[in-house]
Design a protein around this motif. Sequence first.
Motif, mmCIF file in Angstrom:
data_model
loop_
_atom_site.group_PDB
_atom_site.id
_atom_site.type_symbol
_atom_site.label_atom_id
_atom_site.label_comp_id
_atom_site.label_asym_id
_atom_site.label_seq_id
_atom_site.Cartn_x
_atom_site.Cartn_y
_atom_site.Cartn_z
ATOM 1 N N GLU A 31 84.231 30.044 57.971
ATOM 2 C CA GLU A 31 83.953 30.754 56.719
ATOM 3 C C GLU A 31 82.453 30.763 56.419
ATOM 4 O OE1 GLU A 31 86.306 28.806 53.785
ATOM 5 O OE2 GLU A 31 88.207 29.638 54.495
ATOM 6 N N THR A 32 81.781 29.632 56.667
ATOM 7 C CA THR A 32 80.343 29.570 56.387
ATOM 8 C C THR A 32 79.550 30.454 57.343
ATOM 9 O OG1 THR A 32 80.031 27.603 57.782
ATOM 10 C CG2 THR A 32 80.483 27.230 55.454
ATOM 11 N N ILE A 33 80.003 30.550 58.591
ATOM 12 C CA ILE A 33 79.321 31.408 59.558
ATOM 13 C C ILE A 33 79.389 32.864 59.103
ATOM 14 C CG2 ILE A 33 79.412 32.320 61.914
ATOM 15 C CD1 ILE A 33 80.365 29.492 62.786
ATOM 16 N N ILE A 34 80.567 33.279 58.645
ATOM 17 C CA ILE A 34 80.732 34.651 58.153
ATOM 18 C C ILE A 34 79.862 34.869 56.910
ATOM 19 C CG2 ILE A 34 82.366 36.266 57.102
ATOM 20 C CD1 ILE A 34 84.533 34.952 58.906
ATOM 21 N N GLN A 35 79.895 33.889 55.981
ATOM 22 C CA GLN A 35 79.105 34.028 54.754
ATOM 23 C C GLN A 35 77.615 34.065 55.048
ATOM 24 O OE1 GLN A 35 81.457 30.983 52.159
ATOM 25 N NE2 GLN A 35 80.366 32.294 50.740
ATOM 26 N N GLU A 36 77.175 33.220 55.978
ATOM 27 C CA GLU A 36 75.746 33.191 56.295
ATOM 28 C C GLU A 36 75.269 34.530 56.838
ATOM 29 O OE1 GLU A 36 73.325 31.091 59.671
ATOM 30 O OE2 GLU A 36 73.660 29.658 58.063
#
Length: 577
Positions: free
Chosen positions: A291-296
């Motif tokens: 999720e953080t990779i997508i958000q970043e």
Amino acid sequence: MFFKSFKKITPIIALGIFIAVNTIHAASDSKSIFKNKKIDYQKLSTEEEEALRRKKAMRSEEAVNKPKVQKKETQKIVFSRLSDISFIHIPQETGKIAEIYQSPNQDNSRLVVHIQDLHTNPEATLNLARILEILFKDYNLGLVCSEGAEGPVDTSSVASFPDPEVREKVAKLFVDSGELTGEEYLSITKYPDLPIWGIENKDIYFKNIEEFNSIMKFNHDSQAFISQTKKALEELKPKIYSKEMLEIDQKEDDYEQQTIETTDYLKYLSLYLRKLNIPADSYKNITLLNETIIQESRIDQQKVKQESQDMLLNLQSAIAKKPNSTDMDSLMAKATLFKDQKISPFSFYNYLKELAGKELGGQLSKYPNVMGFVDYLAKVNSLDSAKLFTEIENLTYEIKQKLAVNNEQKELVLALRNIKFLETFFNLEISNEDLEYYLNNRDFHKVAFFKDVLAGLRAKAGLSTQADYIDFNPDLIDSHLGEIEDFYETAKSRDLAMFNNAVSEIEKRNVRVAALVTGGFHTKGLTRLLKDKGYSYIVISPYAKTGIDEENYRFLLSGKRKPIEEIIKQFEETKQK
């Protein structure tokens, strides 16, 4: 790992080195997860603080003596907000915060910072010293509780040596040789008054050392069996595995050899989470990281900066209407701390969000990029990197088992997992989670299991039932399993002894912030005990590009030391570079 060399560096030897090298000196003329973050926190924080200063300067004569007021306010914030442990910030090039626990016990305001020491790794040792320096300078660290010693650790005989340059060079030589810890290095080179307290029980410690050296005596023969069995199992993969299983196996090998990034390997594994309907609940940190990779990838830094400045402008206007409010001083202090990297990005932006919620009411929808950025930081802050890598290993195994369409494939997947475990088990490199797996599946790690699996799989593959080059003598493995189990039980006894001794000294000195420095194996036991006692804690892993020096680690634990002449020679060589 488990040990530091007990009682550390001998003062007489150290002084001898310092005297020798001072004569030489006088004679002369003189594993990151987000590898390439695109978010420039330093730029954001600097621009936001400058914007705040400009806006605050517009507020009449209140600027008189503001530098002193602001400095006092920043100190007040640091020491009053230590109960909010997400407040603490460690630069990512120095270390990674692996776990955070906030105790609900309001009566216990103490914080323990558990630093995982990567023994005999000079880079990690020096970064450990930097982490302690940050805690000492910025967060009022009052005590370092140190594995591998009992009672006070006194470096004064070395720290008092008059030439600081020589003192630092020689201290680094001892760090390189694995004989000096990060806390001792910091005490010798910069902070001689840094209180260091050894938290071992000497009897339990030396019992564990004796067990370690006993295991090393039979380790070579046991590893020969393990290596041969692993080779025989690996050779069966092309004959037993499906094409898809072989592809996954190659990806796993690339990941372990670090020829592909962790994030790329995770993307690959995550396809199977959906494809095989594997419950994501079992892999919370993998899900969180995805999720953080997508958000970043969606963060627009320019928009975050612009919205932050707009939010600050509106906050300034709202706060100015409250003549007795101290919020502007607090905000300026927070911005300064963020700029100086003394509080985490999450702490600063979360504070900004909370203040805007209080002062701007329903206007938060005007700042979608800032709100999204805060959510992103919250997820990064809650990521447990230690558990993440355990989850990656477990998910890889589960995917292979689910793709296996017959008993032979399932048996080979299991046998390979267990032989790899034995390799680390006999090298005393396993985690607490690995140990639990073994204890629940002990019989599947004995010689008879591997002999039977190999016989069945080789027959299926059209080969002779046994690999002639393997000695299936149970004494090579089975008779030693109990000894290794005893070693780990003693290691757990050390957990309790170190915890009791650390807490006793922390409470006796009435220390608010203390560091607890041990090897990573002890983390699970120590954090459980801290949680039960009502302590808040942070777990920090010092940054290092490599692992420990296994050969030197065992060399030191056998009671050996480098000759003094060799260390002096090393010093001379460093001076010539």
